[in-house]
Motif scaffolding. Sequence first.
Motif, mmCIF file in Angstrom:
data_model
loop_
_atom_site.group_PDB
_atom_site.id
_atom_site.type_symbol
_atom_site.label_atom_id
_atom_site.label_comp_id
_atom_site.label_asym_id
_atom_site.label_seq_id
_atom_site.Cartn_x
_atom_site.Cartn_y
_atom_site.Cartn_z
ATOM 1 N N LYS A 2 0.891 -1.433 0.000
ATOM 2 C CA LYS A 2 -0.181 0.194 0.163
ATOM 3 C C LYS A 2 0.737 1.196 0.059
ATOM 4 C CE LYS A 2 -3.430 2.406 2.972
ATOM 5 N NZ LYS A 2 -4.211 2.186 4.061
ATOM 6 N N GLU A 3 0.386 2.194 -0.723
ATOM 7 C CA GLU A 3 1.075 3.451 -0.897
ATOM 8 C C GLU A 3 0.001 4.661 -0.709
ATOM 9 O OE1 GLU A 3 3.950 6.515 -3.571
ATOM 10 O OE2 GLU A 3 3.102 4.451 -4.504
ATOM 11 N N THR A 4 0.715 5.593 0.177
ATOM 12 C CA THR A 4 -0.241 6.424 0.548
ATOM 13 C C THR A 4 0.664 7.775 0.278
ATOM 14 O OG1 THR A 4 0.270 6.605 2.909
ATOM 15 C CG2 THR A 4 -1.760 5.451 1.944
ATOM 16 N N ASN A 5 0.151 9.033 -0.092
ATOM 17 C CA ASN A 5 0.995 10.285 -0.135
ATOM 18 C C ASN A 5 0.196 11.331 0.707
ATOM 19 O OD1 ASN A 5 2.891 9.408 -2.119
ATOM 20 N ND2 ASN A 5 1.084 9.075 -3.419
ATOM 21 N N GLY A 6 0.965 12.304 1.311
ATOM 22 C CA GLY A 6 0.755 13.492 1.923
ATOM 23 C C GLY A 6 0.706 14.670 0.944
ATOM 24 N N ASN A 7 -0.047 15.521 1.168
ATOM 25 C CA ASN A 7 0.006 16.919 0.592
ATOM 26 C C ASN A 7 0.311 18.005 1.226
ATOM 27 O OD1 ASN A 7 -1.253 15.544 -1.996
ATOM 28 N ND2 ASN A 7 -3.179 15.414 -0.828
ATOM 29 N N MET A 8 1.024 17.907 2.378
ATOM 30 C CA MET A 8 1.575 18.926 2.938
ATOM 31 C C MET A 8 2.441 19.695 2.298
ATOM 32 S SD MET A 8 3.186 19.157 6.893
ATOM 33 C CE MET A 8 4.647 18.184 6.184
ATOM 34 N N ASN A 9 2.184 21.113 2.335
ATOM 35 C CA ASN A 9 3.242 22.021 1.494
ATOM 36 C C ASN A 9 4.004 22.699 2.351
ATOM 37 O OD1 ASN A 9 4.657 23.492 -0.217
ATOM 38 N ND2 ASN A 9 3.002 24.796 -0.896
ATOM 39 N N MET A 10 5.190 22.192 2.937
ATOM 40 C CA MET A 10 5.949 22.979 3.978
ATOM 41 C C MET A 10 7.223 23.935 3.361
ATOM 42 S SD MET A 10 6.481 19.789 6.641
ATOM 43 C CE MET A 10 7.203 20.939 7.914
ATOM 44 N N LYS A 11 7.345 24.977 3.872
ATOM 45 C CA LYS A 11 8.150 25.971 3.263
ATOM 46 C C LYS A 11 9.684 25.587 3.752
ATOM 47 C CE LYS A 11 4.804 29.585 3.117
ATOM 48 N NZ LYS A 11 4.442 30.809 3.562
ATOM 49 N N ALA A 12 9.745 25.366 4.535
ATOM 50 C CA ALA A 12 10.995 25.265 4.920
ATOM 51 C C ALA A 12 11.679 25.200 3.598
ATOM 52 C CB ALA A 12 11.287 24.352 6.001
ATOM 53 N N CYS A 146 14.721 29.001 11.033
ATOM 54 C CA CYS A 146 13.460 28.930 10.253
ATOM 55 C C CYS A 146 12.380 29.404 11.105
ATOM 56 C CB CYS A 146 13.170 27.405 9.716
ATOM 57 S SG CYS A 146 13.920 26.607 8.452
ATOM 58 N N LYS A 147 11.347 29.876 10.859
ATOM 59 C CA LYS A 147 10.110 30.392 11.533
ATOM 60 C C LYS A 147 9.670 29.368 12.637
ATOM 61 C CE LYS A 147 8.661 33.877 8.037
ATOM 62 N NZ LYS A 147 7.600 34.124 7.158
ATOM 63 N N GLU A 148 9.324 29.879 13.533
ATOM 64 C CA GLU A 148 8.654 28.982 14.764
ATOM 65 C C GLU A 148 7.565 28.343 13.983
ATOM 66 O OE1 GLU A 148 9.942 27.819 17.555
ATOM 67 O OE2 GLU A 148 11.697 29.046 16.954
ATOM 68 N N GLU A 149 6.700 29.102 13.484
ATOM 69 C CA GLU A 149 5.362 28.295 12.822
ATOM 70 C C GLU A 149 5.693 27.272 12.030
ATOM 71 O OE1 GLU A 149 6.265 31.558 12.624
ATOM 72 O OE2 GLU A 149 4.776 32.522 13.626
ATOM 73 N N GLU A 150 6.965 27.185 11.281
ATOM 74 C CA GLU A 150 7.236 26.226 10.301
ATOM 75 C C GLU A 150 7.784 25.003 11.188
ATOM 76 O OE1 GLU A 150 10.758 25.498 6.792
ATOM 77 O OE2 GLU A 150 9.969 27.475 7.284
ATOM 78 N N LYS A 151 8.498 25.222 12.428
ATOM 79 C CA LYS A 151 8.978 24.421 13.210
ATOM 80 C C LYS A 151 7.986 23.362 13.878
ATOM 81 C CE LYS A 151 13.211 26.579 14.212
ATOM 82 N NZ LYS A 151 13.857 27.373 15.053
ATOM 83 N N ASP A 152 6.885 24.494 14.318
ATOM 84 C CA ASP A 152 5.813 23.588 14.930
ATOM 85 C C ASP A 152 4.785 23.046 14.167
ATOM 86 O OD1 ASP A 152 6.108 25.025 17.291
ATOM 87 O OD2 ASP A 152 5.106 26.766 17.143
ATOM 88 N N GLU A 153 4.679 23.186 12.833
ATOM 89 C CA GLU A 153 4.100 22.346 12.111
ATOM 90 C C GLU A 153 4.682 21.116 11.597
ATOM 91 O OE1 GLU A 153 2.010 23.094 7.434
ATOM 92 O OE2 GLU A 153 3.630 24.215 7.921
ATOM 93 N N PHE A 154 6.054 21.022 11.471
ATOM 94 C CA PHE A 154 6.778 19.910 11.450
ATOM 95 C C PHE A 154 6.526 19.175 12.492
ATOM 96 C CE2 PHE A 154 10.746 17.550 12.613
ATOM 97 C CZ PHE A 154 10.627 16.703 11.439
ATOM 98 N N ARG A 155 6.537 19.420 13.593
ATOM 99 C CA ARG A 155 6.543 18.741 14.942
ATOM 100 C C ARG A 155 5.241 18.192 15.237
ATOM 101 N NH1 ARG A 155 9.310 23.556 17.986
ATOM 102 N NH2 ARG A 155 11.495 23.168 17.395
ATOM 103 N N ALA A 156 4.281 18.753 14.506
ATOM 104 C CA ALA A 156 2.744 18.333 14.667
ATOM 105 C C ALA A 156 2.501 17.201 13.527
ATOM 106 C CB ALA A 156 1.751 19.367 14.304
ATOM 107 N N ILE A 157 3.189 17.331 12.405
ATOM 108 C CA ILE A 157 3.130 16.200 11.666
ATOM 109 C C ILE A 157 3.818 14.900 12.064
ATOM 110 C CG2 ILE A 157 3.424 15.528 9.274
ATOM 111 C CD1 ILE A 157 1.236 17.495 9.490
ATOM 112 N N LEU A 158 4.950 15.294 12.618
ATOM 113 C CA LEU A 158 5.704 14.142 13.053
ATOM 114 C C LEU A 158 5.048 13.334 14.345
ATOM 115 C CD1 LEU A 158 8.181 12.353 13.013
ATOM 116 C CD2 LEU A 158 9.477 14.022 14.516
ATOM 117 N N ASP A 159 4.388 14.015 15.101
ATOM 118 C CA ASP A 159 3.637 13.634 16.285
ATOM 119 C C ASP A 159 2.382 12.800 15.698
ATOM 120 O OD1 ASP A 159 5.213 14.818 18.014
ATOM 121 O OD2 ASP A 159 3.638 16.320 18.652
#
Length: 240
Positions: A2-12, A146-159
Amino acid sequence: MKETNGNMNMKAKAFPPGDAQGVDLHPVKSKVKVKAKTRLASLNIGMLEGKTRELASMLNKRKVDIACIQETKWKGQKTLMIGDGYKLYYNGIVSNRNGVGIILSQDLTFSVVEFNRISDRLMKIKLCISQSILHILSVYAPQTGCKEEEKDEFRAILDEAVMEIPKDDLVIIGGDLNAHVGKARDSYKRQHGGFGYGERNEGEHILKFAQTFDLAIDYMLISRRRLKDVITAKSSQEKV
């Protein structure tokens, strides 16, 4: 599979670059032959273009079975044979930044039951090896500037990615988390593997993350409940 893909567009770099691990997966009779010990590595390669054959040769020489790579700077969501029987699963949005991948030895490609390309900073592969379910995550965290918002978004996705994994499965996270946990273990003795150096910076987030999901930092982030199965190989690389 099974393959799944995410569509999150992260700037970093890797956590740590080039250190290999051996994981005892206690194989039993199976149609797919696997090694008693599976060796893992993680490295930030800076850019993958023109390096695939060299990378495969290095992994083969060091007998690495699973490698998490970061900062590939490759655009697309594909799989590719890179030589010496190694298969690369990669994900990237643009060709000049970010990008992550996971490389498997030929034997382990038959054990893949699912791979999830979540973003150009995070991907996950699920392996079924004999009686063990193993989740490998390759991660590339935003840099300190990088901006804190970007870091928080990454951490949320990893969590979220880790929370989805059943508690009885083995979890190994290899990547460049762009932070130092420091030498001091203080209140994180259960999480801190003792391989840090210097002062702690944004590594506090890594330690809290490890504490939340009962992971241990032993070069890579590894499920605490299966830490007894992990053997750390000697390395000349600088310890994180």
